[in-house]
Structures are given as structure tokens and as C-alpha cells.
Design a protein around this motif. Structure first.
Motif, mmCIF file in Angstrom:
data_model
loop_
_atom_site.group_PDB
_atom_site.id
_atom_site.type_symbol
_atom_site.label_atom_id
_atom_site.label_comp_id
_atom_site.label_asym_id
_atom_site.label_seq_id
_atom_site.Cartn_x
_atom_site.Cartn_y
_atom_site.Cartn_z
ATOM 1 N N MET A 596 45.932 69.651 23.158
ATOM 2 C CA MET A 596 44.250 69.670 23.167
ATOM 3 C C MET A 596 43.783 68.097 23.136
ATOM 4 S SD MET A 596 42.102 72.788 24.217
ATOM 5 C CE MET A 596 41.780 73.594 22.682
ATOM 6 N N ALA A 597 42.875 67.615 24.160
ATOM 7 C CA ALA A 597 41.614 66.958 23.504
ATOM 8 C C ALA A 597 40.540 67.357 23.512
ATOM 9 C CB ALA A 597 42.329 65.510 24.311
ATOM 10 N N ILE A 598 39.587 66.641 23.051
ATOM 11 C CA ILE A 598 38.347 67.632 22.747
ATOM 12 C C ILE A 598 37.458 66.718 22.965
ATOM 13 C CG2 ILE A 598 36.604 69.791 21.614
ATOM 14 C CD1 ILE A 598 38.724 71.247 21.143
ATOM 15 N N GLY A 599 36.235 66.674 23.285
ATOM 16 C CA GLY A 599 35.192 65.537 23.418
ATOM 17 C C GLY A 599 34.058 66.368 23.205
ATOM 18 N N ILE A 600 33.023 65.933 21.741
ATOM 19 C CA ILE A 600 31.598 67.174 21.932
ATOM 20 C C ILE A 600 30.248 65.699 21.998
ATOM 21 C CG2 ILE A 600 30.686 68.042 21.085
ATOM 22 C CD1 ILE A 600 32.836 69.320 19.912
ATOM 23 N N SER A 601 29.032 65.770 22.663
ATOM 24 C CA SER A 601 28.472 64.977 22.638
ATOM 25 C C SER A 601 27.438 66.094 22.789
ATOM 26 C CB SER A 601 28.150 63.794 23.676
ATOM 27 O OG SER A 601 26.837 62.620 24.010
ATOM 28 N N SER A 602 25.707 65.036 22.142
ATOM 29 C CA SER A 602 24.656 66.725 21.945
ATOM 30 C C SER A 602 23.162 65.254 22.489
ATOM 31 C CB SER A 602 24.555 66.769 20.502
ATOM 32 O OG SER A 602 25.090 65.753 19.544
ATOM 33 N N GLY A 603 22.746 66.233 23.053
ATOM 34 C CA GLY A 603 21.502 65.385 22.963
ATOM 35 C C GLY A 603 20.296 65.742 24.362
ATOM 36 N N GLU A 604 19.946 65.144 25.059
ATOM 37 C CA GLU A 604 18.932 65.792 25.644
ATOM 38 C C GLU A 604 19.625 66.040 27.102
ATOM 39 O OE1 GLU A 604 14.651 64.867 27.503
ATOM 40 O OE2 GLU A 604 14.910 63.773 26.730
ATOM 41 N N VAL A 605 18.965 67.175 27.818
ATOM 42 C CA VAL A 605 19.650 67.314 28.612
ATOM 43 C C VAL A 605 18.942 67.996 29.739
ATOM 44 C CG1 VAL A 605 22.176 67.832 27.986
ATOM 45 C CG2 VAL A 605 20.790 69.768 28.018
ATOM 46 N N MET A 606 19.056 68.174 31.230
ATOM 47 C CA MET A 606 18.398 69.457 32.275
ATOM 48 C C MET A 606 19.365 69.825 32.891
ATOM 49 S SD MET A 606 15.986 67.961 32.872
ATOM 50 C CE MET A 606 15.433 68.180 33.851
ATOM 51 N N ALA A 607 19.125 71.194 32.983
ATOM 52 C CA ALA A 607 20.003 72.244 33.802
ATOM 53 C C ALA A 607 19.570 72.575 34.811
ATOM 54 C CB ALA A 607 19.396 73.369 32.627
ATOM 55 N N GLY A 608 20.465 73.419 35.569
ATOM 56 C CA GLY A 608 19.903 74.039 36.973
ATOM 57 C C GLY A 608 20.931 74.109 37.876
ATOM 58 N N VAL A 610 22.612 73.751 41.686
ATOM 59 C CA VAL A 610 22.887 73.007 42.346
ATOM 60 C C VAL A 610 23.618 73.772 43.905
ATOM 61 C CG1 VAL A 610 24.337 71.006 42.956
ATOM 62 C CG2 VAL A 610 23.254 71.951 40.741
ATOM 63 N N GLY A 611 22.928 73.587 44.573
ATOM 64 C CA GLY A 611 23.592 73.642 46.367
ATOM 65 C C GLY A 611 22.420 75.113 47.060
ATOM 66 N N ALA A 612 22.471 74.914 47.904
ATOM 67 C CA ALA A 612 21.929 75.953 49.030
ATOM 68 C C ALA A 612 23.196 77.374 49.083
ATOM 69 C CB ALA A 612 21.410 76.014 49.988
ATOM 70 N N SER A 613 24.283 77.138 48.886
ATOM 71 C CA SER A 613 25.129 78.355 49.017
ATOM 72 C C SER A 613 26.158 78.005 48.627
ATOM 73 C CB SER A 613 25.893 77.823 50.120
ATOM 74 O OG SER A 613 26.700 77.173 50.853
ATOM 75 N N GLN A 614 27.164 79.158 47.654
ATOM 76 C CA GLN A 614 27.937 78.846 46.426
ATOM 77 C C GLN A 614 27.179 78.859 45.267
ATOM 78 O OE1 GLN A 614 31.350 77.329 47.969
ATOM 79 N NE2 GLN A 614 32.298 79.299 48.988
ATOM 80 N N PRO A 615 25.751 79.267 44.786
ATOM 81 C CA PRO A 615 25.359 78.179 44.059
ATOM 82 C C PRO A 615 25.734 78.233 42.462
ATOM 83 C CG PRO A 615 24.661 80.735 43.941
ATOM 84 C CD PRO A 615 25.326 80.310 44.967
ATOM 85 N N HIS A 616 25.432 77.193 42.236
ATOM 86 C CA HIS A 616 26.585 76.981 40.556
ATOM 87 C C HIS A 616 25.166 76.025 39.540
ATOM 88 C CE1 HIS A 616 29.365 75.446 38.090
ATOM 89 N NE2 HIS A 616 29.343 73.965 37.591
ATOM 90 N N TYR A 617 25.248 76.849 38.176
ATOM 91 C CA TYR A 617 24.896 76.547 37.153
ATOM 92 C C TYR A 617 25.714 75.463 36.859
ATOM 93 C CZ TYR A 617 21.719 76.830 32.760
ATOM 94 O OH TYR A 617 21.230 76.327 31.931
ATOM 95 N N ASP A 618 24.904 74.056 36.544
ATOM 96 C CA ASP A 618 25.708 72.783 35.975
ATOM 97 C C ASP A 618 24.277 71.920 35.075
ATOM 98 O OD1 ASP A 618 27.653 70.861 35.210
ATOM 99 O OD2 ASP A 618 27.932 70.564 37.162
ATOM 100 N N ILE A 619 24.555 70.715 34.094
ATOM 101 C CA ILE A 619 23.900 70.142 33.412
ATOM 102 C C ILE A 619 24.142 68.896 33.238
ATOM 103 C CG2 ILE A 619 23.378 71.971 31.604
ATOM 104 C CD1 ILE A 619 26.239 70.929 30.218
ATOM 105 N N TRP A 620 23.293 68.264 33.546
ATOM 106 C CA TRP A 620 22.811 66.305 33.634
ATOM 107 C C TRP A 620 22.091 65.932 32.468
ATOM 108 C CZ3 TRP A 620 21.356 70.084 36.614
ATOM 109 C CH2 TRP A 620 21.846 70.522 38.438
ATOM 110 N N GLY A 621 22.645 64.485 32.285
ATOM 111 C CA GLY A 621 22.304 63.800 31.383
ATOM 112 C C GLY A 621 23.835 62.852 30.088
ATOM 113 N N ASN A 622 22.535 62.020 29.629
ATOM 114 C CA ASN A 622 23.667 61.409 28.649
ATOM 115 C C ASN A 622 24.855 61.922 28.037
ATOM 116 O OD1 ASN A 622 24.378 58.449 27.915
ATOM 117 N ND2 ASN A 622 23.589 59.469 26.042
#
Length: 732
Positions: A596-608, A610-622
Motif C-alpha cells: 500500500m502506498a500512502i501520501g500525507i500532506s497538511s495545511g489549510e483546507v475548505m470542507a463542505g 457538494v451537490g443537490a442530490s446524493q450529498p457528499h462531504y468533501d474537502i478541497w485545498g492545496n
């Protein structure tokens, strides 16, 4: 926007035990993903399989880009690609018509939700009127049908029986369980029935003492017993009410006798058997006293006195016999009393009233016909005994009709209450199911906002200054059905491990893309710098002592990197245990190489959301993009981190090996580091310059002591071992 479209076979379903998400897998899914990544911005990149299902005369089609032709996966499977440059169909009206047809098909055939339009209100009105007609059909009113007089109705299992057809002629439910539940209801009107019965009893005793000639003292034994028992029962029935009137809500210590009376009263009004016994006792004893009053009359003596009165013109003794109209009125009152008690079967009450009527009619026409015949009458042309009988019969008929109406209304209301409780239970079950599903799709602090506060299509976001993001990809997985089963088992083990980290360390699973597991640490609403809602969730603060709460200090928030790397290491241990188990199964041995290959990064993100149907909680950012690049450029069996994350880990005493400059798409060559892990899947430690907020937590989540604490080492190791065994990390 780049778009890749491919047609073929795939597997669809849900894997794992947390953050349920409908997804698709398969070789053709991977090919579509490659078509997107190798496509051209602003155009649609399709495969030959998709082109074979299209009309080539409608589009301007060109060969695919060179990058797609040189891609190893597309070359291996001989996939030819094409670029759609333009749609030659210029007629806008025809396009709108076709779109409308497609939209209509999607609504009628696929069961989708229709869009709000001018016709929506008319459709809602039709649905509303249809529901009203159905509810009116169930109402307890209908056209006259002779069959309903005898409770005759053909029951069909596939048809809902109207409410007025669910009762027999005796107003008894066709469903015996429903009838039993109705009769077992608590009779809160019991005390008023007892009070009326006591008044009737006192009247009978008064009549016997004042208006009749007492033959012997023993004749008073039965009335005395009846009046004493009625008085005691009435006192028990009213004692609680009197105490409430006297003390109200004021605290008061009741005596043992009072508590016994309270329990007896509750037992009486709650037991159908006891209430029926008391009811029969009152009715039978009252009528027996009435019969005793009537039988005190000596017919021969009354006849002789009446003849002498007519011959010698003197008034006869008043107490020589009972007063016929007083007796008739008392029997009428007892018939009314018979129908007074609630939650007693109508058939039983009617039967008792009929027996009283028949018994009294026998006394009128056979036993004491002379007495009743010569009683006072207002109509000389109508014989007095018939007037007495008519009054009794009219009373009986009136009470039966009134009681049937009252019983019918009560049973209809009870049936509606039962149906309402069923609907409420179904609604609560549905709400609980929805809440459970939402909590398994969205983070817990989002569910309440999404259900109660978030308007349709309203943007919801959260801004976090420090979040650690992880991408973990299982290597060399062939996406067939057997491999998908193994993937589901591995992901389920990861989710079981996540339960502990999610509860105490704010690690949140984001999603699964193919064989890649995405998670983040630090997505707790208490850590958010800002949100689209001003009010923060108070429910999370109730468990402050059990959750990992970082202070507002930036240094303290950096601990999410340590937690995220610890979770990644436990995932590697979990995978190792799974691989060891799969090695003993010949069919599963060759599915994956266990890396298994694992990558980790940290910093400022936005979460919210997404979508009007079948909502999904996701994060964005560098950090999200960098963590994905760390995973794709990482090495199997290693955790690759960015330079910023490596510095934080080294401060916590975890060695990070400099790998060198690694080319990252969009960033060029940047320095990357590999987390120090030995052959036993333990951290390679160095001298720490800082320690986590909770030393015990750090040893539990890494399952081995990262720092040297001899005094607590044994206890921590036992705790860590217990946690591992619980989450399927023990040997089979």
C-alpha cells in the motif's frame, strides 16, 4: 473541463462499513478515468466503444491526442480514442424538444423527482384530492347496506376494509387483538360511575326504609352489605382525587395506608377483569335489592286492603306495599346505571340490561299484576301495567341506541389513535433510519445542519487552518468480482479501525475512489476558523473530555499530522494481518501483493457539502492535491509526506528519511520524505523536541511506545493490544 467517456462492463455497489457511498469499479471504469486525464480541455474524449453507439454524421470527430495513444493501459487493451470537437445539430428548438423528451423519460421510467414547473401545483392538487377521497372512503359513514346490519362483509386481503366494516353488529372489532386492547384501556371515568352507583344504592335503601313495610330485620342484611361495599369502593376511587385537591403539587409524605389505597385504585382502573367483577356486583346487587323491596309486598293483604278501601271508603295503609311508580323509576335508573361504566363490552351491558328488563316485566305481568294494575295512571284508557312496561322498554331502547352511538364513536376514535400511533412509529423508524444513514454518509456534526438548517441548494462550507490529509492506495488490484470481495473486507477492517480514531482523535473518512482510501484529521467543527453558519454545533462540546480537542495555538493544531501518520501506520499493520490471513486461502493468495502506498500532506483546507442530490462531504485545498500527489509518486509499503509535514513529525520524535526531489504535477520538483518505519511496522524514533497533548494517546494509537515511559509502559501496551485484537489485527 476535461471529459472522458467510455462504454463497457462494471461492478456497482457499496463497500466498507463507514461513510457508505455508491460507487463503480472495473477495468472500463479505469479506462474512462484515463480518457479524462489524457483528454483535451474543452472537448469530450471518447473511446471506440462509445463511438460505435453514436451517430458519426452528427459530430465533428478527430483522432485522440498522442498522449492517449502512448498511454500503457490504453495501448495494452488496444483502446482507440477520439475527440468530439463539435455538435453539427444547430436547431435549438429540436435540441430543446429532445431534451424535454429525455427529461420526461427520466421522470416516468427512472422514477426521478420532477422539476418544479407551472404544472406542479396541478399535480399536487390531484394527489391531494386523491388522498382526501381515500381518507373519506375510510370514514365511518357509508350508503345503506343491509349486509352491514349483521356484520356481513366479504373480506379481501388485497383491499383495505373500510372502518365501518371492521365492526360486528355488537360493535366488536373483527380483529380480536384490537378488541382486547380496547377493553384493556385504563378507565379514568371509573370514579364517576362508582359515585352514580353509590347514589342509586342510597336511594334503594331509602326506599326500602321509608316507603315499604319491613317484614324482618334480616331483610336489611343484603342492602347493608351492598351499601358498605359501594361506599368503600367509591372512597377508594375518589381518595386520590381528594388528596390531589388538598395538596396539589406541594411535596407531601403519604402514609402507608394512603399508598396502599393508591395502588388498589391503580390496579382496579387498569385491570379489565376487576372492573367487570365490580360492574357485575353493582348491577346484580342493585337489582337484587330492588327485587327484595318488591317482594316485601304481601299480595293477599294488599288485595284485601284494596277491596276494603273500595267498600268502606277509607284510605289504606301507605306502607303496606311498595309504590309501583317509584319501583319502576328506580329500575329505569338502574338500567341507565348498567350502561354507565366505560370500557365494558357492549354485549355484556346490553345483556345485563335485557335481563333486568325481562325480570321486572315478569314481576309486572305475572307476580304483582294486581299491584301494578291498580297503580296511578294518567291515561284511563291505557292500563297501568302496560304504562310501567312501556317506560321500562323505552328506557332500555333509548339507552341501547345511545350506548351504541357512544361505543361506535369511542371505537372509531380508538382505531384512529391506534393507526396514528402506528404511523408515528413508522415515521419515527423512518426518521431514525434516515438519521443513521445520514450519519453513515456525512460527518455527525453536518447531519443536523443538513437536515434542519440547510436550505435547498444553499452553500455550506467550513474553513480549517490545519488539517492533515491522507491518501492510501492498495497496489496491484485487478478489479474483478473476487478482488472486489477482498477489497470490501480490507476496507471494512480499515473502517473498524477508524471507529476508534473518529471517536477520540477527529479522524474522518472522506471517500473511497477505486482502491484509494481518503481520510483527514482535524475536521472538527470546534477547530473551524469560519463556517457558512454562525452557530457552531454544541453537541460536540458535550464530550470534550473524551475527544481530542486542540487549543487555538497553531503549534497544538499541528498534532493532527502525528495522529494522521499514526492512523496510516495502523492501516499498514491491518493490511499486513489481512495479507497473512489471505495467504492461507489459495483462491485469494494471488489477488494482491499486500502493498500500500500512502501520501500525507497538511495545511489549510475548505470542507463542505457538494451537490443537490446524493450529498457528499468533501474537502478541497492545496493539502488535498499534495496528499494525492504524495500517494501517486510514493513507494509501496511507505508513507510519503511533504517537507512541512516531515518537520512536524520530527518534532514529535518520528524519523523522516529524505527521499530527494520528486516531480509533482503542477508544482515541479519538490523535496519529499519517507516516514521512518522498521521491518516490524513500528516508527523509527528520534529525540523529540515536543510531545503530544496526551502521552497515553500517542502510545495507544501507534500500538507501541513512541517515547520511553517505563512507569506506564506495561499499562499502555496492554491497552494497545486490547485495541488491536478488537479491530481484527490478531492472528487467525
Amino acid at each position: 473541463m476535461r471529459i472522458g467517456v467510455h462504454s463497457g462492463n462494471l461492478f456497482a455497489g457499496v463497500i466498507g462499513e463507514a461513510k457508505l457511498q455508491f460507487d463503480i469499479w472495473g477495468l472500463d471504469v479505469t479506462i474512462a478515468n484515463v480518457l479524462e486525464s489524457t483528454g483535451v480541455a474543452g472537448f469530450v474524449h471518447i473511446s471506440g466503444a462509445t463511438l460505435s453507439n453514436l451517430s458519426e454524421q452528427r459530430y465533428v470527430i478527430e483522432d485522440g491526442p498522442e498522449k492517449a495513444r502512448n498511454h500503457p493501459l490504453l495501448s495494452k487493451h488496444r483502446i482507440t480514442t477520439y475527440i468530439i470537437r463539435e455538435d453539427l445539430q444547430k436547431d435549438a428548438e429540436e435540441s430543446e424538444e429532445n431534451f424535454g423528451e429525455l427529461h420526461a423519460i427520466s421522470l416516468s421510467d427512472l422514477g426521478g423527482r420532477p422539476r418544479l414547473s407551472d404544472n406542479t401545483n396541478e399535480s399536487l392538487k390531484e394527489i391531494f384530492h386523491a388522498e382526501l377521497r381515500e381518507e373519506f372512503r375510510k370514514m365511518p359513514v357509508s350508503a345503506f347496506n343491509p349486509k352491514t346490519l349483521y356484520g356481513i362483509y366479504r373480506r379481501r386481503e388485497e383491499v383495505n376494509i373500510p372502518l365501518y366494516h371492521q365492526l360486528t353488529i355488537c360493535l366488536k372489532y373483527l380483529d380480536p387483538d384490537l378488541e382486547k386492547a380496547y377493553l384493556k384501556q385504563t378507565d379514568y371515568m371509573f370514579k364517576y360511575s362508582m359515585l352514580l352507583g353509590l347514589c342509586v344504592g342510597y336511594c334503594l335503601v331509602y326506599i326500602e326504609i321509608m316507603d315499604t313495610k319491613i317484614i324482618c330485620p334480616t331483610c336489611m342484611i343484603l342492602p347493608a352489605i351492598v351499601i358498605i361495599v359501594q361506599t368503600v369502593l367509591t372512597f377508594v376511587a375518589w381518595y386520590k382525587k381528594m388528596c390531589w385537591k388538598r395538596f396539589g403539587n406541594e411535596p407531601h409524605s403519604y402514609s402507608r395506608i394512603s399508598c396502599i389505597i393508591f395502588r388498589v385504585h391503580e390496579k382496579i382502573i387498569g385491570s379489565m377483569i376487576i372492573r367487570i367483577i365490580i360492574y357485575l356486583f353493582l348491577v346484580v346487587s342493585g337489582f337484587s335489592v330492588m327485587c327484595l323491596i318488591v317482594m316485601t309486598c304481601n299480595r293477599e293483604e294488599f288485595e284485601m286492603a284494596y277491596i276494603e278501601e273500595r267498600l268502606f271508603h277509607y284510605e289504606q295503609e301507605l306502607m303496606i306495599c311498595f309504590q309501583p311508580w317509584v319501583a319502576t323509576n328506580m329500575v329505569s335508573l338502574m338500567i341507565c346505571l348498567t350502561f354507565t361504566f366505560a370500557h365494558i363490552s357492549l354485549a355484556l351491558k346490553t345483556a345485563m340490561a335485557v335481563l333486568e328488563t325481562v325480570g321486572y316485566l315478569v314481576m309486572i305481568f305475572f307476580q304483582y299484576e294486581f299491584v301494578f294494575h291498580h297503580s296511578v295512571t294518567t291515561n284511563p284508557g291505557f292500563r297501568a301495567e302496560y304504562a310501567h312496561a312501556l317506560l321500562i322498554c323505552i328506557t332500555l331502547l333509548t339507552m341501547v341506541v345511545k350506548e351504541r352511538q357512544l361505543e361506535f364513536t369511542n371505537k372509531i376514535n380508538f382505531h384512529w389513535r391506534v393507526e396514528l400511533r402506528k404511523k408515528e412509529a413508522d415515521a419515527n423508524l423512518t426518521n431514525h433510519s434516515i438519521t443513521i444513514i445520514l450519519n453513515n454518509i456525512l460527518p455527525s456534526h453536518i447531519v443536523d445542519v443538513y437536515v434542519n438548517s440547510l436550505a435547498k441548494h444553499e452553500l455550506y462550507y467550513e474553513n480549517y487552518q490545519m488539517v492533515s490529509v491522507m491518501f492510501a492506495m492498495l497496489m496491484n488490484f485487478e478489479m474483478d468480482l473476487r478482488s472486489l470481495r477482498v477489497l470490501n473486507e480490507i476496507i471494512a477492517e480499515f473502517d473498524m479501525l477508524l471507529l476508534f480514531y473518529k471517536e477520540y482523535y477527529s479522524v474522518e473518512k472522506i471517500k473511497i475512489v477505486g482502491c484509494t482510501y481518503m481520510a483527514a484529521c482535524g475536521l472538527n467543527l470546534n477547530f473551524a476558523g469560519s463556517t457558512s453558519k454562525t452557530a457552531k454545533n454544541d453537541s460536540t462540546t458535550e464530550r470534550v473530555s473524551q475527544r481530542l480537542l486542540f487549543t487555538q495555538d497553531e503549534k497544538e493544531r499541528e498534532e493532527v499530522v502525528f495522529v494522521m501518520v499514526s492512523y496510516a501506520l495502523d492501516m499498514m499493520r491491518t493490511l499486513a494481518k489481512c495479507n497473512k490471513a489471505y495467504q492461507g486461502i489459495p483462491g485469494d493468495r494471488s489477488i494482491t501483493d499486500g502493498s500500500m502506498a500512502i501520501g500525507i500532506s497538511s495545511g489549510e483546507v475548505m470542507a463542505g457539502i457538494v451537490g443537490a442530490s446524493q450529498p457528499h462531504y468533501d474537502i478541497w485545498g492545496n493539502p488535498v492535491n499534495m496528499a494525492s500527489r504524495m500517494e501517486t509518486t510514493g513507494l509501496p509499503g511507505n508513507i510519503q509526506v511533504t517537507e512541512e509535514s516531515a518537520k512536524i513529525l520530527q518534532e514529535f520524535g518520528i524519523a523522516c528519511q529524505y527521499r530527494g526531489l520528486t516531480f509533482v504535477k503542477g508544482r515541479g520538483e519538490i523535496p519529499t520524505f519517507l516516514v521512518g518505519i522498521d521491518d516490524n511496522l513500528n516508527f523509527i524514533t528520534t529525540a523529540p523536541t515536543r510531545s503530544p497533548s496526551h502521552v497515553e494517546r500517542s502510545t495507544v494509537i501507534s500500538l507501541h511506545t513512541t517515547y520511553s515511559h517505563p512507569d506506564v509502559l506495561d499499562d499502555i501496551s496492554e491497552l494497545g493490544s486490547a485495541f488491536v485484537s478488537r479491530h481484527a489485527l490478531e492472528d487467525n
